[in-house]
Design an enzyme around this catalytic site. Structure first.
Site, short mmCIF file in Angstrom:
data_model
loop_
_atom_site.label_atom_id
_atom_site.label_comp_id
_atom_site.label_asym_id
_atom_site.label_seq_id
_atom_site.Cartn_x
_atom_site.Cartn_y
_atom_site.Cartn_z
N GLN A 87 -44.16 6.61 0.67
CA GLN A 87 -43.04 7.56 0.54
C GLN A 87 -41.94 7.22 1.53
O GLN A 87 -40.75 7.20 1.19
CB GLN A 87 -43.55 8.98 0.80
CG GLN A 87 -42.45 10.00 1.02
CD GLN A 87 -42.99 11.42 1.16
OE1 GLN A 87 -43.37 12.02 0.18
NE2 GLN A 87 -43.01 11.95 2.37
N LYS A 138 -47.73 8.99 7.68
CA LYS A 138 -48.94 9.27 6.89
C LYS A 138 -48.70 8.91 5.42
O LYS A 138 -49.52 8.28 4.77
CB LYS A 138 -49.31 10.74 7.08
CG LYS A 138 -50.13 11.36 6.00
CD LYS A 138 -51.57 11.17 6.26
CE LYS A 138 -52.48 11.83 5.26
NZ LYS A 138 -51.89 12.30 4.05
N ASP A 139 -47.56 9.37 4.89
CA ASP A 139 -47.19 9.00 3.52
C ASP A 139 -46.32 7.75 3.61
O ASP A 139 -45.09 7.80 3.48
CB ASP A 139 -46.44 10.16 2.86
CG ASP A 139 -47.34 11.37 2.68
OD1 ASP A 139 -48.34 11.25 1.98
OD2 ASP A 139 -47.04 12.41 3.29
N MET A 183 -53.94 14.05 9.95
CA MET A 183 -53.65 15.46 9.61
C MET A 183 -52.87 15.52 8.29
O MET A 183 -51.98 14.71 8.06
CB MET A 183 -52.85 16.12 10.72
CG MET A 183 -53.71 16.39 11.91
SD MET A 183 -52.95 17.59 13.00
CE MET A 183 -54.14 17.54 14.33
N GLY A 236 -49.11 17.77 12.90
CA GLY A 236 -48.31 16.61 12.49
C GLY A 236 -46.86 17.00 12.23
O GLY A 236 -45.93 16.32 12.68
N HIS A 237 -46.65 18.13 11.56
CA HIS A 237 -45.28 18.59 11.30
C HIS A 237 -44.58 18.97 12.61
O HIS A 237 -43.38 18.71 12.78
CB HIS A 237 -45.29 19.82 10.38
CG HIS A 237 -45.79 19.55 9.00
ND1 HIS A 237 -47.00 20.02 8.54
CD2 HIS A 237 -45.24 18.85 7.97
CE1 HIS A 237 -47.16 19.65 7.28
NE2 HIS A 237 -46.13 18.94 6.91
N ARG A 284 -53.49 18.96 2.90
CA ARG A 284 -54.56 18.98 1.90
C ARG A 284 -55.95 18.90 2.52
O ARG A 284 -56.94 19.04 1.79
CB ARG A 284 -54.37 17.85 0.90
CG ARG A 284 -53.18 18.07 -0.03
CD ARG A 284 -53.13 17.01 -1.13
NE ARG A 284 -52.22 17.37 -2.19
CZ ARG A 284 -50.98 16.89 -2.33
NH1 ARG A 284 -50.50 16.05 -1.46
NH2 ARG A 284 -50.23 17.27 -3.35
O1 PAF Z 1 -43.96 14.61 2.47
C1 PAF Z 1 -43.74 15.72 1.94
O2 PAF Z 1 -44.15 16.78 2.42
C2 PAF Z 1 -42.89 15.77 0.66
O3 PAF Z 1 -43.18 14.69 -0.18
C3 PAF Z 1 -41.39 15.87 0.93
C4 PAF Z 1 -40.85 14.64 1.65
C5 PAF Z 1 -41.10 17.12 1.77
C6 PAF Z 1 -40.62 16.00 -0.39
O4 PAF Z 1 -41.02 17.13 -1.10
#
Ligand code: PAF
Length: 289
Positions: free
Chosen positions: A157, A153-154, A188, A39-40, A191
């Site tokens: 956020q 995914k988040d 993905m 995912g990253h 955690r």
């Molecule tokens: O999504 C994440 O991995 C974190 O919340 C982030 C955006 C890197 C901030 O620490």
């Protein structure tokens, strides 16, 4: 394949970026907490579509974890992360320590409302988004990128960060990147390593149940019934549900009755000690019958 330069200080990061800027190159930032996965890598690829230079930050931010969360056991393997980022073609990695990010006497945070108080993750992690927004604001100010990429995914956020960038006039385009899933649908996440074999076997059902509910809502079924039935099937698979909700995709406000477009289903559920979150767009489809 060359390894990206690693910067541990804001001064070093800014000097590298200034060099690129002087050459007229655009810069994208991908903020991460390490423990990287496919995912990253997809975030780096998307960043590359927007800018000649890609900086990835790797910092496990203590202020977004509450005292009872997993800060100390959060997975960390910087050498592996660096190898993956070299492979993905990142140009630089910003890997500060906590003292660089939070100097002695640190006393300033971003205060949030709007999507940060939508009654989703914030109900279960009341201090989380303040920690996220503050560290992301710092990363954006430190690197001053043209573009910053965050995974969907988040989802809450992402909405919080979009709102913050807009409200604080941060000169950056916030780009949301599609969720990357395992074969069985599990989103993905760093955690996912916490899941034991039995939990991992059942975790794909979270996606299936959520996707089914979103499809039914898109087809015009009663959302209350669709979400209730989806929740029942998630529980039958051994999860305890924190929430499963239908929300406006941009503001995260609850969906008005009868509305079917611009919506998102968001879910959080626990299996054992592991908490999974996921979300999906409600597909716009032709009404049944
Ligand atoms: O999504 C994440 O991995 C974190 O919340 C982030 C955006 C890197 C901030 O620490």
């Amino acid at each position: 394949m060359t390894h990206p330069a690693v910067h541990k200080t804001v001064t070093g990061l800014r000097a590298a970026i200034a060099g690129w800027r002087a050459a007229g190159e655009k810069v994208a930032l991908v903020p991460t907490m390490g423990a990287l996965h496919a995912g990253h890598v997809s975030l780096v690829e998307i960043a590359r579509q927007h800018a000649r230079r890609v900086v990835v930050s790797v910092f496990v931010n203590p202020t977004q974890f509450s005292a009872d969360e997993d800060f100390s056991r959060y997975p960390r393997d910087f050498d592996r992360d660096l190898a993956m980022l070299a492979e993905a073609g990142a140009d630089a990695v910003f890997h500060p320590d906590a003292a660089e990010m939070y100097p002695e006497g640190f006393a300033t945070t971003v205060s949030l409302a709007g999507p940060a108080t939508a009654g989703l993750e914030d109900r279960f992690r009341p201090t989380h988004f303040q920690g996220v927004a503050t560290v992301v604001a710092k990363l954006l100010i430190q690197s001053a990128p043209d573009v910053a990429v965050f995974g969907e995914k988040d989802y809450q956020q992402l909405a919080v960060i979009r709102r913050m960038a807009r409200d604080l006039d941060l000169p950056v385009a916030i780009v949301g990147a599609p969720i990357v899933r395992e074969k069985d649908g599990l989103a993905m996440s760093s955690r996912n390593v916490y899941l034991d074999e039995r939990q991992r076997k059942f975790s794909g059902t979270l996606y299936m149940a959520m996707e089914w509910a979103a499809r039914r809502v898109g087809e015009g079924d009663d959302p209350v019934v669709a979400l209730r039935e989806s929740a029942a099937s998630i529980c039958a698979d051994g999860f305890q549900i924190d929430y499963i909700e239908l929300r406006d995709a941009a503001t995260l406000a609850p969906a008005e009755p009868g509305r079917r477009e611009g919506l998102r289903v968001l879910v959080a559920a626990r299996m054992g000690k592991t908490r999974l979150i996921d979300n999906i767009a409600v597909p716009v489809s032709v009404k049944k019958g």
